[in-house]
Design a protein around this motif. Structure first.
Motif, mmCIF file in Angstrom:
data_model
loop_
_atom_site.group_PDB
_atom_site.id
_atom_site.type_symbol
_atom_site.label_atom_id
_atom_site.label_comp_id
_atom_site.label_asym_id
_atom_site.label_seq_id
_atom_site.Cartn_x
_atom_site.Cartn_y
_atom_site.Cartn_z
ATOM 1 N N TYR A 81 0.888 -1.237 0.103
ATOM 2 C CA TYR A 81 0.028 -0.065 0.030
ATOM 3 C C TYR A 81 0.764 1.118 0.027
ATOM 4 O O TYR A 81 1.977 1.234 0.929
ATOM 5 N N ASP A 82 0.336 2.390 -0.972
ATOM 6 C CA ASP A 82 1.395 3.505 -1.037
ATOM 7 C C ASP A 82 0.502 4.621 -0.262
ATOM 8 O O ASP A 82 -0.546 4.848 -0.910
ATOM 9 N N SER A 83 0.771 5.208 0.646
ATOM 10 C CA SER A 83 0.062 6.201 1.450
ATOM 11 C C SER A 83 0.103 7.438 0.747
ATOM 12 O O SER A 83 -0.685 8.305 0.913
ATOM 13 N N ARG A 84 1.161 7.736 -0.137
ATOM 14 C CA ARG A 84 1.319 9.072 -0.824
ATOM 15 C C ARG A 84 0.015 9.062 -1.949
ATOM 16 O O ARG A 84 -0.489 10.166 -2.037
ATOM 17 N N THR A 85 0.025 7.931 -2.555
ATOM 18 C CA THR A 85 -1.109 8.102 -3.836
ATOM 19 C C THR A 85 -2.280 7.272 -3.544
ATOM 20 O O THR A 85 -3.309 7.649 -4.142
ATOM 21 N N ASN A 86 -2.501 6.819 -2.289
ATOM 22 C CA ASN A 86 -3.549 5.869 -1.694
ATOM 23 C C ASN A 86 -3.951 4.951 -2.798
ATOM 24 O O ASN A 86 -4.982 4.834 -3.085
ATOM 25 N N GLN A 87 -2.779 4.049 -3.334
ATOM 26 C CA GLN A 87 -3.003 3.227 -4.487
ATOM 27 C C GLN A 87 -2.425 1.929 -3.779
ATOM 28 O O GLN A 87 -1.456 1.792 -2.929
ATOM 29 N N VAL A 88 -2.639 0.714 -4.298
ATOM 30 C CA VAL A 88 -2.378 -0.559 -4.034
ATOM 31 C C VAL A 88 -1.250 -0.659 -5.140
ATOM 32 O O VAL A 88 -1.479 -0.663 -6.167
ATOM 33 N N ILE A 89 0.176 -0.821 -4.694
ATOM 34 C CA ILE A 89 1.202 -0.824 -5.658
ATOM 35 C C ILE A 89 1.729 -2.305 -5.791
ATOM 36 O O ILE A 89 1.999 -3.093 -4.733
ATOM 37 N N GLY A 90 1.995 -2.738 -7.014
ATOM 38 C CA GLY A 90 2.499 -4.089 -7.168
ATOM 39 C C GLY A 90 1.800 -4.824 -8.179
ATOM 40 O O GLY A 90 2.015 -5.915 -8.733
ATOM 41 N N PHE A 91 0.504 -4.597 -8.496
ATOM 42 C CA PHE A 91 -0.475 -5.031 -9.521
ATOM 43 C C PHE A 91 0.107 -4.489 -10.880
ATOM 44 O O PHE A 91 0.360 -3.295 -11.167
ATOM 45 N N THR A 92 -0.052 -5.431 -11.949
ATOM 46 C CA THR A 92 0.335 -4.809 -13.274
ATOM 47 C C THR A 92 -0.678 -3.823 -13.759
ATOM 48 O O THR A 92 -2.098 -4.308 -13.670
ATOM 49 N N LEU A 93 -0.484 -2.624 -14.160
ATOM 50 C CA LEU A 93 -1.343 -1.668 -14.732
ATOM 51 C C LEU A 93 -1.609 -2.014 -15.983
ATOM 52 O O LEU A 93 -1.087 -2.530 -16.978
ATOM 53 N N PRO A 94 -2.997 -2.017 -16.393
ATOM 54 C CA PRO A 94 -3.600 -2.146 -17.782
ATOM 55 C C PRO A 94 -2.910 -1.260 -18.821
ATOM 56 O O PRO A 94 -2.765 -0.099 -18.590
ATOM 57 N N ILE A 95 -2.711 -1.813 -20.039
ATOM 58 C CA ILE A 95 -2.017 -1.131 -21.091
ATOM 59 C C ILE A 95 -3.105 -0.520 -22.093
ATOM 60 O O ILE A 95 -4.278 -1.003 -22.351
ATOM 61 N N HIS A 96 -2.871 0.754 -22.201
ATOM 62 C CA HIS A 96 -3.925 1.559 -23.139
ATOM 63 C C HIS A 96 -3.640 0.987 -24.692
ATOM 64 O O HIS A 96 -2.655 0.787 -25.086
ATOM 65 N N GLY A 97 -4.791 0.800 -25.353
ATOM 66 C CA GLY A 97 -4.730 0.110 -26.745
ATOM 67 C C GLY A 97 -4.161 1.045 -27.681
ATOM 68 O O GLY A 97 -3.379 0.526 -28.537
ATOM 69 N N GLU A 98 -4.191 2.406 -27.737
ATOM 70 C CA GLU A 98 -3.844 3.420 -28.794
ATOM 71 C C GLU A 98 -2.509 3.796 -28.317
ATOM 72 O O GLU A 98 -1.452 3.909 -29.261
ATOM 73 N N SER A 99 -2.167 3.895 -26.952
ATOM 74 C CA SER A 99 -0.992 4.861 -26.713
ATOM 75 C C SER A 99 0.150 3.695 -26.326
ATOM 76 O O SER A 99 1.626 3.977 -26.355
ATOM 77 N N GLY A 100 -0.208 2.604 -25.918
ATOM 78 C CA GLY A 100 0.655 1.613 -25.405
ATOM 79 C C GLY A 100 1.145 1.791 -23.978
ATOM 80 O O GLY A 100 2.247 1.222 -23.553
ATOM 81 N N LEU A 101 0.783 3.054 -23.239
ATOM 82 C CA LEU A 101 1.432 3.364 -21.928
ATOM 83 C C LEU A 101 0.319 2.732 -20.926
ATOM 84 O O LEU A 101 -0.962 2.287 -21.388
ATOM 85 N N PRO A 102 0.902 2.374 -19.847
ATOM 86 C CA PRO A 102 0.205 1.637 -18.806
ATOM 87 C C PRO A 102 -0.927 3.044 -18.158
ATOM 88 O O PRO A 102 -0.613 4.161 -18.338
#
Length: 796
Positions: free
Chosen positions: A250-271
């Protein structure tokens, strides 16, 4: 010795010479302080010139042979120092100092001191007499002056009101990050008031705004980075991946769960960032049910096209390696367009020879597309960046190929000869280690990324000894020479552009002819008896990119941007080594999780900015070492006609070599074109592993009502905390409230942790069981056949 000493005394090697010594002072008594420089070979050469031409003018001597001994010969204009005398002169200052250091034994020489000792003594006397009395003498060290100034200013203040200048604060932040908490705290306790305390430094680091968020493209930050340092708005991109510990946090700075693979955007190829928020317990539970844990860290670096500029961290994100080549293609095109919007152009894109990266480079560069020139097969659009495969990874691939000829019995026929690692092993035992610099550990195939081993194998000493003393090793020697030529074409700083073209394209034509030779013989196949398609495509790609780069920079009048040492992905490799070594004292941790890796890279970026921002006042060994690297000599780039003419000469020389080795007949074709088929990147559905690593198998059955975590309800019952709080509220079926930490809940939900070995060699070792380095298969059977000792019963 005495005459030689006073000859040096009369020359310019002495910084301070009392006038009465020159005017006939009785030099038998040493009663004056003499200050000497460090004596180098250049100073000795100047002294020789002084003795030849100038000393007779300064001193009136009737019989110089009698007065100066050997210093004046009959023809003193041809005077030179003997080797032993040169050594004596260079060690004169150290010798005199060692005599002075003997307490009370040489009172006559007690006034001899070096310049450094005199400056240090003046500072010490100033410190003893009062910090503010002799401030003007404290010019020996900027940092020391700042420490004394801070201590003087804070001497009348309370500890909570200490103030420090910005340079000292930045340097203290750098010390804290490289030393660790304990070492810095010990240093600060002994320099109280001179440097900030540990809590203050930690606050400075947290408020520095050098936080890199996973999946966020930092184009604006890169533009500011270039403008603040007056760097050209041209960068070289590189992308690479490394293994990280698969753990969800858990990342308290962003209030996110870190460690899971972010989904890839189909057009930009970026997470897509911020896809795993941790607002409620149910939301966190759903992430663990559907998420895939990242086991790799992908980093995209932007290297300014400047010799001594440090790279910039443009993008980082975690991955489970389940992405396709089309994602990489879209990502590179999108990043290039986004940088163009802020006025930054991309000159090259580099990576290692990973198959997906290699496929995208072949596609975007149109490698294999025929042109009007038969030997040139690259239809690259000049508006796109130039694509270069990392030369170090390429050389290690060529090394591993020849090593397999011994360890995996891979045959590499080469006309009348064959490329065989046994020739190098014969050399290993025929000659001493000092002649070829090889050992059995250097030739170990288990370490598949040992670049220093490849450098030693293709050294000029090895190829010369193969040509001289090992029979039938002509093909092996030629193969190692081509390795050296491919490497030096991008890495040798002293080669002219045409020499780079000649070395690289000569190797390309030899490989082309060798490839056709394998295709024309039915008993051989490209898969078993030639380079892999990946390796061969990397060689062709680098050769075509080198030509296109020279032509482009020549036509646009930008020869200063031709820096081949920057067209590589070693910026990423350097980052991986740096954040693995970013551990404090008493710590041996080299592996880290995705969250920890992002935090470490943020600190590395802060360190680089501190080093470059305060390098005028402070000395940084790492930055100094980088600034002293061998600089590339600037040569005028050749014209297109000169490049083409040189390549055609390379083809003629390669054909001549091929005929000598029996690769082609006497009436063979005069041109050898690239036979790589054009590659088109297509979308492929990525298959994900199941079950997902690091997630509880029975997570669907997990009952949040009966968890046994530390309950903070008593402390936070009357506290109003929102969804961004590091605590989460859990309600049972009967309405009872339980407050736990989000970090604890993430720890409960993960089942295990994918660990990595601290030994890097174990992560790159070849998995095959055919290596001779592994135990013999019949080892156990041989042991079982050994006679056993009789037992006590049999002895009775």
């Amino acid at each position: 010795m005495e005459n030689l000493f006073w000859t040096i005394l009369e020359s310019d090697l002495c910084v301070e010479i009392p006038t009465f010594i020159k005017n006939g002072f009785d030099y038998s008594n040493f009663g004056n302080a003499l200050v000497f420089k460090e004596i180098s070979d250049q100073h000795i050469d100047d002294l020789e010139k002084f003795i030849r031409y100038d000393i007779a003018k300064l001193v009136e001597i009737k019989n110089p042979e009698e007065f100066y001994g050997r210093i004046f010969a009959k023809d003193h204009e041809k005077f030179i120092f003997l080797p032993g005398e040169r050594v004596l002169i260079k060690e004169l200052v150290a010798h005199v100092k060692s005599i002075v250091d003997q307490n009370g034994k040489n009172t006559g020489l007690s006034h001899f001191k070096s310049s450094k000792e005199i400056k240090t003594e003046s500072i010490s006397s100033g410190a003893r007499s009062g910090i503010g009395d002799n401030v003007e003498q404290m010019t020996y060290s900027y940092f020391l002056n700042q420490l004394l100034s801070n201590a003087r200013q804070n001497s009348d203040r309370k500890p909570g009101g200490f103030r420090y200048d910005p340079d000292t604060r930045k340097f203290a932040m750098y010390l804290r990050m490289i030393m660790g908490s304990l070492a810095y705290q010990t240093l600060q306790a002994n320099l109280e008031g001179a440097i900030p305390s540990l809590p203050s430094i930690n606050r400075y680091i947290q408020s520095s705004h050098y936080h890199i968020t996973e999946g966020v493209l930092r184009t604006e930050e890169l533009r500011n980075y270039l403008n603040e340092r007056s760097l050209p708005n041209v960068v070289c991109l590189s992308e690479d991946a490394t293994r990280v510990v698969g753990r969800v946090q858990y990342d308290s700075r962003t209030n996110q769960v870190i460690g899971f693979t972010l989904p890839i955007h189909g057009e930009s190829g970026l997470p897509i960032p911020f896809k795993f928020p941790a607002r409620t317990a149910t939301e966190i539970l759903n992430h663990f049910k559907t998420g895939s844990v990242s086991t790799n860290l992908i980093v995209v670096m932007a290297q300014p096209v400047e010799k001594k500029a440090s790279p910039f961290y443009l993008l980082l994100f975690g991955s489970d390696s389940k992405y396709s080549a089309i994602d990489v293609k879209h990502r590179w095109i999108y990043i290039k367009n986004e940088l163009a919007k802020v006025g930054i152009s991309v000159l090259t894109i580099s990576s290692d020879s990973e198959p997906r990266y290699n496929a995208v480079m072949r596609d975007l560069s149109q490698l294999g597309v025929a042109s009007s020139i038969k030997w040139f097969s690259c239809g690259k659009n000049i508006l796109n960046p130039f694509y270069v495969q990392d030369i170090i990874h390429l050389i290690t691939k060529l090394r591993n190929l020849i090593l397999r000829t011994k360890w995996l019995n891979k045959k590499l026929p080469f006309g009348k000869f064959k490329i065989d690692m046994l020739h190098v092993y014969v050399l290993l035992y025929m000659y001493s280690k000092g002649e070829h610099q090889l050992t059995e550990s250097v030739l170990n195939p288990a370490d598949r990324q040992n670049f220093s081993s490849a450098e030693r194998m293709c050294n000029e000493r090895v190829t010369a000894l193969l040509d001289f003393g090992v029979e039938n090793s002509e093909a092996t020697s030629l193969y190692l020479k081509m390795m050296r030529d491919i490497m030096s074409a991008y890495m040798d700083p002293n080669l002219t552009p045409l020499q780079r073209i000649r070395r690289l394209w000569y190797a390309v034509f030899v490989f082309r002819i060798w490839r056709r030779y394998i295709e024309n013989h039915k008993e051989f196949t490209l898969k078993d008896n030639f380079l892999s398609l990946n390796c061969y495509a990397c060689i062709e790609l680098n050769a075509h990119s080198l030509v296109l780069l020279m032509v482009h920079l020549k036509e646009t009048n930008q020869p200063q941007l031709f820096l081949p040492n920057l067209f590589e992905s070693q910026q990423c490799e350097s980052t991986f080594r740096q954040f693995r070594s970013l551990s404090s004292t008493y710590s041996t941790v080299v592996n880290c999780t995705l969250k920890e890796a992002a935090a470490r890279i943020s600190k590395i970026q802060l360190q680089n900015d501190i080093m470059h921002g305060t390098s005028e006042h402070f000395v940084f060994p790492r930055l100094k070492k980088k600034s002293e690297f061998v600089e590339y000599n600037h040569f005028d780039l050749p014209s297109k006609d000169e490049i083409y003419s040189e390549i055609e000469n390379c083809q003629k020389d390669a054909i001549k070599t091929a005929k000598e080795f029996g690769l082609i007949g006497k009436r063979s074709a005069k041109t050898f074109e690239c036979k790589i088929n054009p590659h088109e990147t297509k979308h492929t559905q990525a298959k994900r592993s199941d079950p997902i690593l690091n997630v509880r198998k029975n997570i669907a059955e997990l009952d949040l009502n009966n968890i046994k975590l530390k309950d903070y309800t008593g402390k936070l019952k009357d506290t109003n905390f929102d969804l961004t709080s590091p605590y989460v509220e859990i309600l049972s079926d009967d309405g009872e409230q339980t407050i736990v930490k989000k970090t604890s809940l993430c720890w409960l939900l993960r089942e295990d942790c994918h660990k990595l070995s601290s030994d890097r060699l174990l992560r790159v070792r070849h998995p095959t069981k055919k290596l001779r380095t592994q135990p013999n298969k019949n080892f156990k059977s041989k042991i079982s056949k050994r006679p056993r000792k009789p037992t006590k019963k049999k002895m009775k």
